[in-house]
Scaffold this motif. Sequence first.
Motif, PDB file in Angstrom:
ATOM      1  N   ASP A 163      31.638  11.179  38.583  1.00 43.63           N
ATOM      2  CA  ASP A 163      31.985  10.238  39.190  1.00 43.63           C
ATOM      3  C   ASP A 163      33.287   9.104  39.522  1.00 43.63           C
ATOM      4  O   ASP A 163      33.997   8.627  39.657  1.00 43.63           O
ATOM      5  CB  ASP A 163      31.408   9.392  40.457  1.00 43.63           C
ATOM      6  N   ALA A 164      32.878   8.922  38.015  1.00 43.56           N
ATOM      7  CA  ALA A 164      33.918   7.970  36.849  1.00 43.56           C
ATOM      8  C   ALA A 164      34.875   8.716  36.570  1.00 43.56           C
ATOM      9  O   ALA A 164      36.157   8.078  36.864  1.00 43.56           O
ATOM     10  CB  ALA A 164      32.893   7.868  35.620  1.00 43.56           C
ATOM     11  N   LYS A 165      34.813  10.046  35.897  1.00 40.60           N
ATOM     12  CA  LYS A 165      36.647  10.655  35.803  1.00 40.60           C
ATOM     13  C   LYS A 165      36.821  10.671  37.209  1.00 40.60           C
ATOM     14  O   LYS A 165      38.318  10.960  37.236  1.00 40.60           O
ATOM     15  CB  LYS A 165      35.681  11.622  35.618  1.00 40.60           C
ATOM     16  N   ALA A 166      36.230  11.195  38.006  1.00 44.14           N
ATOM     17  CA  ALA A 166      36.970  11.697  39.596  1.00 44.14           C
ATOM     18  C   ALA A 166      37.866  10.156  40.287  1.00 44.14           C
ATOM     19  O   ALA A 166      38.859   9.724  40.482  1.00 44.14           O
ATOM     20  CB  ALA A 166      36.326  11.709  40.601  1.00 44.14           C
ATOM     21  N   GLN A 167      37.380   8.494  39.594  1.00 40.00           N
ATOM     22  CA  GLN A 167      37.705   7.194  40.084  1.00 40.00           C
ATOM     23  C   GLN A 167      38.471   7.038  39.461  1.00 40.00           C
ATOM     24  O   GLN A 167      39.993   6.048  39.529  1.00 40.00           O
ATOM     25  CB  GLN A 167      36.230   6.451  39.676  1.00 40.00           C
ATOM     26  N   ALA A 168      38.953   7.356  37.787  1.00 42.12           N
ATOM     27  CA  ALA A 168      39.696   6.911  37.109  1.00 42.12           C
ATOM     28  C   ALA A 168      40.951   8.214  37.081  1.00 42.12           C
ATOM     29  O   ALA A 168      42.059   7.404  37.507  1.00 42.12           O
ATOM     30  CB  ALA A 168      39.138   7.546  35.057  1.00 42.12           C
ATOM     31  N   ALA A 169      40.788   9.443  37.665  1.00 40.73           N
ATOM     32  CA  ALA A 169      42.599   9.780  38.101  1.00 40.73           C
ATOM     33  C   ALA A 169      42.527   9.000  39.480  1.00 40.73           C
ATOM     34  O   ALA A 169      43.515   9.173  39.465  1.00 40.73           O
ATOM     35  CB  ALA A 169      41.076  11.184  38.465  1.00 40.73           C
ATOM     36  N   LEU A 170      41.469   8.460  40.194  1.00 38.01           N
ATOM     37  CA  LEU A 170      42.106   7.810  41.289  1.00 38.01           C
ATOM     38  C   LEU A 170      43.168   7.170  41.452  1.00 38.01           C
ATOM     39  O   LEU A 170      43.789   6.802  41.747  1.00 38.01           O
ATOM     40  CB  LEU A 170      41.634   8.207  42.158  1.00 38.01           C
ATOM     41  N   ASP A 171      42.402   6.121  40.187  1.00 41.30           N
ATOM     42  CA  ASP A 171      43.311   4.800  39.858  1.00 41.30           C
ATOM     43  C   ASP A 171      44.558   5.166  39.348  1.00 41.30           C
ATOM     44  O   ASP A 171      45.247   4.298  39.386  1.00 41.30           O
ATOM     45  CB  ASP A 171      41.770   3.803  38.912  1.00 41.30           C
ATOM     46  N   ARG A 172      44.138   5.721  38.342  1.00 39.75           N
ATOM     47  CA  ARG A 172      45.783   7.296  37.556  1.00 39.75           C
ATOM     48  C   ARG A 172      46.747   6.718  38.389  1.00 39.75           C
ATOM     49  O   ARG A 172      48.307   6.886  38.557  1.00 39.75           O
ATOM     50  CB  ARG A 172      45.279   7.846  36.703  1.00 39.75           C
ATOM     51  N   TRP A 173      45.874   7.797  39.748  1.00 40.66           N
ATOM     52  CA  TRP A 173      47.015   8.623  40.547  1.00 40.66           C
ATOM     53  C   TRP A 173      47.611   7.146  40.884  1.00 40.66           C
ATOM     54  O   TRP A 173      48.845   7.033  41.566  1.00 40.66           O
ATOM     55  CB  TRP A 173      46.702   9.098  41.764  1.00 40.66           C
ATOM     56  N   SER A 174      46.700   6.488  41.552  1.00 41.22           N
ATOM     57  CA  SER A 174      47.548   4.915  42.191  1.00 41.22           C
ATOM     58  C   SER A 174      48.661   3.769  41.443  1.00 41.22           C
ATOM     59  O   SER A 174      49.153   3.124  42.877  1.00 41.22           O
ATOM     60  CB  SER A 174      46.278   4.343  42.982  1.00 41.22           C
ATOM     61  N   SER A 175      48.629   4.474  40.331  1.00 43.53           N
ATOM     62  CA  SER A 175      48.761   3.698  39.587  1.00 43.53           C
ATOM     63  C   SER A 175      50.421   4.218  39.490  1.00 43.53           C
ATOM     64  O   SER A 175      51.387   3.271  38.932  1.00 43.53           O
ATOM     65  CB  SER A 175      48.597   2.956  38.827  1.00 43.53           C
ATOM     66  N   LEU A 176      50.882   4.896  40.135  1.00 36.45           N
ATOM     67  CA  LEU A 176      51.743   5.914  39.661  1.00 36.45           C
ATOM     68  C   LEU A 176      52.523   5.379  40.648  1.00 36.45           C
ATOM     69  O   LEU A 176      52.322   5.183  41.631  1.00 36.45           O
ATOM     70  CB  LEU A 176      51.396   7.713  39.708  1.00 36.45           C
ATOM     71  N   ASP A 177      54.064   4.650  39.984  1.00 33.60           N
ATOM     72  CA  ASP A 177      55.053   4.650  41.431  1.00 33.60           C
ATOM     73  C   ASP A 177      55.851   6.321  42.053  1.00 33.60           C
ATOM     74  O   ASP A 177      55.547   7.756  41.675  1.00 33.60           O
ATOM     75  CB  ASP A 177      56.773   4.331  40.261  1.00 33.60           C
ATOM     76  N   THR A 178      56.181   6.130  42.778  1.00 32.43           N
ATOM     77  CA  THR A 178      57.007   7.736  43.683  1.00 32.43           C
ATOM     78  C   THR A 178      57.711   8.728  42.558  1.00 32.43           C
ATOM     79  O   THR A 178      57.135  10.222  43.161  1.00 32.43           O
ATOM     80  CB  THR A 178      57.692   7.146  44.946  1.00 32.43           C
ATOM     81  N   TRP A 179      58.046   8.665  41.567  1.00 34.69           N
ATOM     82  CA  TRP A 179      59.003   9.294  40.976  1.00 34.69           C
ATOM     83  C   TRP A 179      57.438   9.862  40.227  1.00 34.69           C
ATOM     84  O   TRP A 179      57.496  10.996  40.033  1.00 34.69           O
ATOM     85  CB  TRP A 179      59.886   8.900  40.223  1.00 34.69           C
ATOM     86  N   GLY A 180      56.395   8.754  39.738  1.00 36.15           N
ATOM     87  CA  GLY A 180      56.026   9.239  38.570  1.00 36.15           C
ATOM     88  C   GLY A 180      54.203  10.391  39.635  1.00 36.15           C
ATOM     89  O   GLY A 180      54.260  11.581  39.026  1.00 36.15           O
ATOM     90  N   LYS A 181      54.827  10.170  40.889  1.00 34.19           N
ATOM     91  CA  LYS A 181      53.922  10.915  41.266  1.00 34.19           C
ATOM     92  C   LYS A 181      53.970  12.453  42.000  1.00 34.19           C
ATOM     93  O   LYS A 181      53.969  13.540  41.699  1.00 34.19           O
ATOM     94  CB  LYS A 181      52.895  10.441  43.210  1.00 34.19           C
TER      95      LYS A 181
END
Length: 214
Positions: free
Chosen positions: A90-108
């Motif tokens: 769960d911690a790894k999944a949340q970290a991946a979600l936080d990383r995705w949320s921190s990206l801008d459109t081009w980064g996504k």
Amino acid sequence: MKVLTPEDIAGHRAATTKGAIRGILLGAAISAPTFYTLQRRSHFYKQLPLPLKAFGVVVVVVPCFSISAEKAGEAYEREQWTGVGKQELDAKAQAALDRWSSLDTWGKVKDWSKSNKWGLIGTSWASVMAGSFYLVNRNNAQSFAQKLVQARVYAQAWTVVLMLAVAFTSGYSTDEEVPQLKNTDHSWREILEQEGYMKPEQKQKEPLKTPSEK
């Protein structure tokens, strides 16, 4: 490591079977109206032999069947995790979600294309192949083989362009990006610490490093 019981095996088999059935129904829901419409409106499709039409149905149903069954099995396995192991996942999944949320459109866009590049290339090739064949099929002066070759040339050209685009979006980095340190998986150490299997003096030691990490 958890030892599998007959109940676990039976539960996994049942979940996989349900996923396979859902995949078959999904594939049938996609292929049935599609090929029915082609049979009614496409003169070219009507002329195709029955085995080739059946192959078209298989191409749609089998991927839906296999992918749905695999995803259902994976979901069942995740549900069986408990305790520290589940907390770590769960911690790894949340970290991946936080990383995705921190990206801008081009980064996504770059991150998504890097993770799905082969599926993107394969799907685009098939789509362009079908679309280009539909267009060249209007030319009655060409034979079926000539139309097929021409459609394949268009699809290959598009694939080359797409591969270059994916390589650009996957490997291109801007000056604003901060280089990321190599992420070494030491989750086993965290689990041992939380379970209380490590002595205090062991917790102070640095984790062992592989030759590639030195």
